[in-house]
Scaffold this motif. Sequence first.
Motif, mmCIF file in Angstrom:
data_model
loop_
_atom_site.group_PDB
_atom_site.id
_atom_site.type_symbol
_atom_site.label_atom_id
_atom_site.label_comp_id
_atom_site.label_asym_id
_atom_site.label_seq_id
_atom_site.Cartn_x
_atom_site.Cartn_y
_atom_site.Cartn_z
ATOM 1 N N LEU A 126 0.816 -1.223 0.000
ATOM 2 C CA LEU A 126 0.000 0.000 0.000
ATOM 3 C C LEU A 126 0.847 1.269 0.000
ATOM 4 C CD1 LEU A 126 -2.764 -1.064 2.574
ATOM 5 C CD2 LEU A 126 -2.750 -1.332 0.090
ATOM 6 N N THR A 129 -0.098 4.795 1.514
ATOM 7 C CA THR A 129 -1.037 5.731 0.891
ATOM 8 C C THR A 129 -2.212 6.021 1.820
ATOM 9 O OG1 THR A 129 -0.458 4.801 -1.269
ATOM 10 C CG2 THR A 129 -2.457 6.160 -1.149
ATOM 11 N N ALA A 132 -5.821 4.042 1.840
ATOM 12 C CA ALA A 132 -5.720 2.820 1.026
ATOM 13 C C ALA A 132 -6.531 1.671 1.610
ATOM 14 C CB ALA A 132 -4.258 2.409 0.874
ATOM 15 N N ALA A 135 -9.824 0.626 -0.075
ATOM 16 C CA ALA A 135 -9.851 -0.101 -1.344
ATOM 17 C C ALA A 135 -9.962 -1.603 -1.110
ATOM 18 C CB ALA A 135 -8.584 0.205 -2.139
ATOM 19 N N LEU A 137 -8.793 -5.372 -1.752
ATOM 20 C CA LEU A 137 -7.591 -6.114 -2.098
ATOM 21 C C LEU A 137 -8.002 -7.457 -2.686
ATOM 22 C CD1 LEU A 137 -5.438 -5.478 1.108
ATOM 23 C CD2 LEU A 137 -5.434 -4.177 -1.028
ATOM 24 N N VAL A 171 -6.225 0.507 -9.016
ATOM 25 C CA VAL A 171 -4.902 1.077 -8.761
ATOM 26 C C VAL A 171 -3.862 0.002 -9.055
ATOM 27 C CG1 VAL A 171 -3.390 2.166 -7.068
ATOM 28 C CG2 VAL A 171 -5.860 2.592 -6.997
ATOM 29 N N ILE A 246 -6.842 7.909 -1.148
ATOM 30 C CA ILE A 246 -8.098 7.276 -1.563
ATOM 31 C C ILE A 246 -9.196 7.734 -0.619
ATOM 32 C CG2 ILE A 246 -9.337 5.092 -1.755
ATOM 33 C CD1 ILE A 246 -6.786 3.801 -2.681
ATOM 34 N N VAL A 251 -10.457 8.554 -6.195
ATOM 35 C CA VAL A 251 -9.015 8.367 -6.011
ATOM 36 C C VAL A 251 -8.342 9.675 -6.389
ATOM 37 C CG1 VAL A 251 -6.975 7.041 -6.647
ATOM 38 C CG2 VAL A 251 -9.213 5.931 -6.620
ATOM 39 N N TRP A 265 -7.267 -2.103 -5.100
ATOM 40 C CA TRP A 265 -5.822 -1.892 -5.021
ATOM 41 C C TRP A 265 -5.112 -3.141 -5.522
ATOM 42 C CZ3 TRP A 265 -3.338 2.587 -3.212
ATOM 43 C CH2 TRP A 265 -1.940 2.509 -3.225
#
Length: 426
Positions: A126, A129, A132, A135, A137, A171, A246, A251, A265
């Motif tokens: 990540l 970020t 993040a 998001a 995964l 992303v 994010i 984003v 992500w």
Amino acid sequence: MHYDIVIVGGGAGGLELAAQLGRKLGRQRGPEKVLLIDRTVFHIWKPTLHEVAAGTLDTHQEGLSYPILARRNHFSFTLGELSALDPAARRLTLAVMTDEQGRELAPERSITLTHLVLAIGGGANLFGTPGAERAHLLENTADAERFHTRLLTAFTRASFAPDRSLAIAIVGGGATGVELSAELIEAHNEFLGGLAKDQRFRLDITILEAAERILGQLPEKISTQAQTALERKGVKVLTGAKVLSIQDDRVVTSKGEIPASIIVWAAGVKAADSNTTLGLETNRLNQFVANDRLETSAPDIWAMGDCAAAPWTEGRNIPARAAAAHQQADYLARVLMARLSERRHEAPFQYRDFGSLVSLGDSRGVGALMGGLGGPNFFIEGLIAKWIYMSLHLAHHRAILGATKTVVLALARLLQERVSGRLKLH
């Protein structure tokens, strides 16, 4: 409990290694000597997680039970997650396992061993970020199934929304991000096929890549071909766009804000932080540092797959690919069988790069570089590349099921798809 060989992690490499060793040792010796540990009870080939997420692959058809695979391949299996390791004492500890309600499934346990193979994989990086964690995964089957549930809900909501549209941001322009975008386009097309005209909606997918091109680890020709194919499908590819943060519905990048109802992500690779607590040397990505024999900093402990940083060529490590894990499983099977016979397998591991394949959904949308076939610039695409891509999946199943069962399984899935359709809507 004590086992001569313990393998932690039932991914592509760990499972293939356990199956090979079990079959070599036989029905009587295999279950007594070889133990595979994983935190789930069924196996999905990780390169297909993007298909599970999109709903174009059903986990109930694809998933294989570890206990059944153990019985058929003559090794033992236990449910567990590694929490501690004492390399000097040759002892590992498995954490307490609980269900979704927090009730105990399995207690904390200790296992002593003679030889240990760590194949616990890796996850997304990540990069610190902000936001993040909002998001999705795609690190395991549970992640993919959660995303699929969210996707179906979003599809239904979009079909009744005033603007009849759904925006998804991905992303990372590596193989996972590229293949996921292609599968989402196919899932959308399948979903629209059963809707009334006034319920059809537009799907806007944006791939955000910080580098100057997608598929940066692959030859530029594949990158160019893949981007062209995606753009023809309606996917927007935004390169040179570093993700700054994010938020719930967008984003924020170095090239502006990208609105999105769903954010995935799929950038970077990093091993678990807990790897640094196990008494073995690790690198900045938390991977176990291994030599050219896949040996870690402790004797009789090996590492393979995404959790290992093993040297390859020109200062590069072996890439995190299923093909590499397959070759490592073959090598370690020879090494460990020699150890059980009180011999040493002295030859180092040599990774052979046979090239790279990227699935772009349909039979016309696959680019490939098969370096092992026609030199470093041998490029294939279309239906031939699609068949080769599918053959890699079948090769994994053949390694753990055998040729006959793999053929039967492939035919069964093909017939099921003909009856139920390709998209899973439940």
